[in-house]
Design an enzyme around this catalytic site. Structure first.
Site, PDB file in Angstrom:
ATOM      1  N   TYR A  13      33.974  52.963 112.059  1.00  0.00           N
ATOM      2  CA  TYR A  13      33.413  51.969 112.988  1.00  0.00           C
ATOM      3  C   TYR A  13      32.681  52.648 114.143  1.00  0.00           C
ATOM      4  O   TYR A  13      31.690  52.128 114.657  1.00  0.00           O
ATOM      5  CB  TYR A  13      34.508  50.991 113.447  1.00  0.00           C
ATOM      6  CG  TYR A  13      34.876  50.068 112.308  1.00  0.00           C
ATOM      7  CD1 TYR A  13      35.994  50.309 111.513  1.00  0.00           C
ATOM      8  CD2 TYR A  13      34.020  49.007 111.955  1.00  0.00           C
ATOM      9  CE1 TYR A  13      36.269  49.503 110.409  1.00  0.00           C
ATOM     10  CE2 TYR A  13      34.298  48.203 110.862  1.00  0.00           C
ATOM     11  CZ  TYR A  13      35.415  48.462 110.085  1.00  0.00           C
ATOM     12  OH  TYR A  13      35.674  47.673 108.987  1.00  0.00           O
ATOM     13  N   GLN A  55      28.986  36.247 109.565  1.00  0.00           N
ATOM     14  CA  GLN A  55      29.919  37.206 108.986  1.00  0.00           C
ATOM     15  C   GLN A  55      29.641  38.596 109.586  1.00  0.00           C
ATOM     16  O   GLN A  55      30.416  39.518 109.375  1.00  0.00           O
ATOM     17  CB  GLN A  55      29.751  37.277 107.461  1.00  0.00           C
ATOM     18  CG  GLN A  55      30.095  35.986 106.739  1.00  0.00           C
ATOM     19  CD  GLN A  55      29.701  36.053 105.280  1.00  0.00           C
ATOM     20  OE1 GLN A  55      30.446  36.611 104.467  1.00  0.00           O
ATOM     21  NE2 GLN A  55      28.548  35.520 104.942  1.00  0.00           N
ATOM     22  N   VAL A  81      29.217  41.662 112.181  1.00  0.00           N
ATOM     23  CA  VAL A  81      30.003  42.132 113.336  1.00  0.00           C
ATOM     24  C   VAL A  81      29.080  42.724 114.396  1.00  0.00           C
ATOM     25  O   VAL A  81      29.531  43.116 115.472  1.00  0.00           O
ATOM     26  CB  VAL A  81      31.073  43.162 112.876  1.00  0.00           C
ATOM     27  CG1 VAL A  81      32.116  42.470 111.996  1.00  0.00           C
ATOM     28  CG2 VAL A  81      30.456  44.353 112.156  1.00  0.00           C
ATOM     29  N   HIS A  87      34.131  37.654 111.087  1.00  0.00           N
ATOM     30  CA  HIS A  87      34.752  38.914 110.656  1.00  0.00           C
ATOM     31  C   HIS A  87      34.917  39.910 111.792  1.00  0.00           C
ATOM     32  O   HIS A  87      35.095  41.094 111.554  1.00  0.00           O
ATOM     33  CB  HIS A  87      33.926  39.529 109.513  1.00  0.00           C
ATOM     34  CG  HIS A  87      33.936  38.685 108.271  1.00  0.00           C
ATOM     35  ND1 HIS A  87      33.041  38.850 107.246  1.00  0.00           N
ATOM     36  CD2 HIS A  87      34.729  37.641 107.899  1.00  0.00           C
ATOM     37  CE1 HIS A  87      33.287  37.966 106.297  1.00  0.00           C
ATOM     38  NE2 HIS A  87      34.295  37.211 106.682  1.00  0.00           N
ATOM     39  N   GLY A  94      20.836  35.381 104.267  1.00  0.00           N
ATOM     40  CA  GLY A  94      21.171  36.790 104.037  1.00  0.00           C
ATOM     41  C   GLY A  94      22.620  37.083 103.731  1.00  0.00           C
ATOM     42  O   GLY A  94      23.209  37.995 104.317  1.00  0.00           O
ATOM     43  N   THR A  95      23.201  36.290 102.806  1.00  0.00           N
ATOM     44  CA  THR A  95      24.561  36.597 102.383  1.00  0.00           C
ATOM     45  C   THR A  95      24.653  36.432 100.879  1.00  0.00           C
ATOM     46  O   THR A  95      24.027  35.555 100.302  1.00  0.00           O
ATOM     47  CB  THR A  95      25.607  35.697 103.083  1.00  0.00           C
ATOM     48  OG1 THR A  95      26.907  35.998 102.539  1.00  0.00           O
ATOM     49  CG2 THR A  95      25.298  34.220 102.894  1.00  0.00           C
ATOM     50  N   SER A  96      25.463  37.290 100.252  1.00  0.00           N
ATOM     51  CA  SER A  96      25.592  37.235  98.784  1.00  0.00           C
ATOM     52  C   SER A  96      26.604  36.171  98.367  1.00  0.00           C
ATOM     53  O   SER A  96      26.840  35.967  97.180  1.00  0.00           O
ATOM     54  CB  SER A  96      26.041  38.613  98.267  1.00  0.00           C
ATOM     55  OG  SER A  96      27.265  38.977  98.896  1.00  0.00           O
TER      56      SER A  96
END
Ligand code: APR
Length: 231
Positions: A54, A87, A89, A105, A173-175
């Site tokens: 991170y 979603q 971060v 998330h 833009g998310t699967s």
């Protein structure tokens, strides 16, 4: 009464800001073992590795900027009560000027006490790194303020409520493979228009308006579609 516009974004929203997505070729999960760096078990097994993972992403984030897609989303706030469920971060929606951003998330620029999860701290630009040695003002160790796999998603309840109240719902833009975020689509009331912006969209029901293009172009098109002067 202004309509409620609810927008759900994933890693593709930040791709054109230079931040890697997770599952595209060369994405984060192609380069890191996801269960080692983003799961509760992984953090318990090797916290130092997770802190480093991170830290690296924070150093990338501070060098990145919101893209035209992030900025175009703020234009919608002039006509709609606009809520973003992300979603992601990263803090690019906030830095672009969006006001109502709900992170499902967690948030990369934040860490929290391991003794009291309500003690959340925002890291600043010149103090981005944490380790197993880092202590907060109470002398307690800290962890990334990230929802790891195997952990609950505390903000899913308010996110579901937003989806249920949406007069227009947008996915960018998310699967659509990670739950519970991927299920938000199912809470949208029948008849409410749904738009999905993604150059390589996941399969979705036929009533979803798919804009098969990158976020910067797709959000620009969406602003034209949703501009009340054009309706
Ligand atoms: N514009 C819009 N969408 C894009 C772009 C772009 N320029 N580039 C890629 N995409 C799309 C891809 O086609 C894909 O559908 O973004 C999506 C990225 O999918 P993932 O990498 O799976 O990211 P996401 O769906 O956000 O992952 C969900 O998985 O690992 C966890 O917690 C992590 O929040 C993440 C969750």
């Amino acid at each position: 009464m202004r309509k409620k516009l609810v927008i759900s974004t994933g890693a593709g929203m930040s791709a054109e800001s230079g931040l890697s997505t997770f599952r595209d070729a060369g994405g984060l999960w192609a380069n890191y073992p996801v269960m080692d760096v983003a799961s509760a078990d992984g953090f318990a097994r090797n916290p130092a590795l997770v802190h480093r993972f991170y830290n690296e992403r924070r150093h990338e984030l501070v060098k990145a900027s919101p893209n035209a897609g992030h900025r175009a989303l703020t234009e919608l706030e002039q006509w709609y009560d606009t809520f973003i469920i992300t979603q992601n971060v990263d803090d690019l929606h906030e830095r672009a000027g969006s006001h109502n951003v709900l992170h499902l998330h967690g948030e990369l620029m934040k860490v929290r006490s391991m003794r009291d999860e309500n003690r959340v701290y925002t890291l600043d630009k010149d103090n981005l790194d944490t380790s197993t040695e880092t202590r907060d003002i109470h002398g307690d160790p800290v962890r990334p303020h990230i929802v790891f796999f195997q952990e609950a998603v505390p903000n899913i309840e308010p996110a579901i409520k937003l989806a249920q109240e949406a007069d227009i719902f947008v996915v960018i833009g998310t699967s659509l493979v990670v739950y519970p975020a991927a299920a938000l689509l199912n809470y949208v009331r029948p008849g409410v228009p749904i738009y999905y912006i993604d150059p390589n969209p996941a399969p979705v029901p036929s009533y979803v308006h798919v804009l098969k293009m990158p976020a910067t172009q797709g959000v620009h098109e969406l602003v034209n579609i949703l501009n009340p002067d054009n309706q």
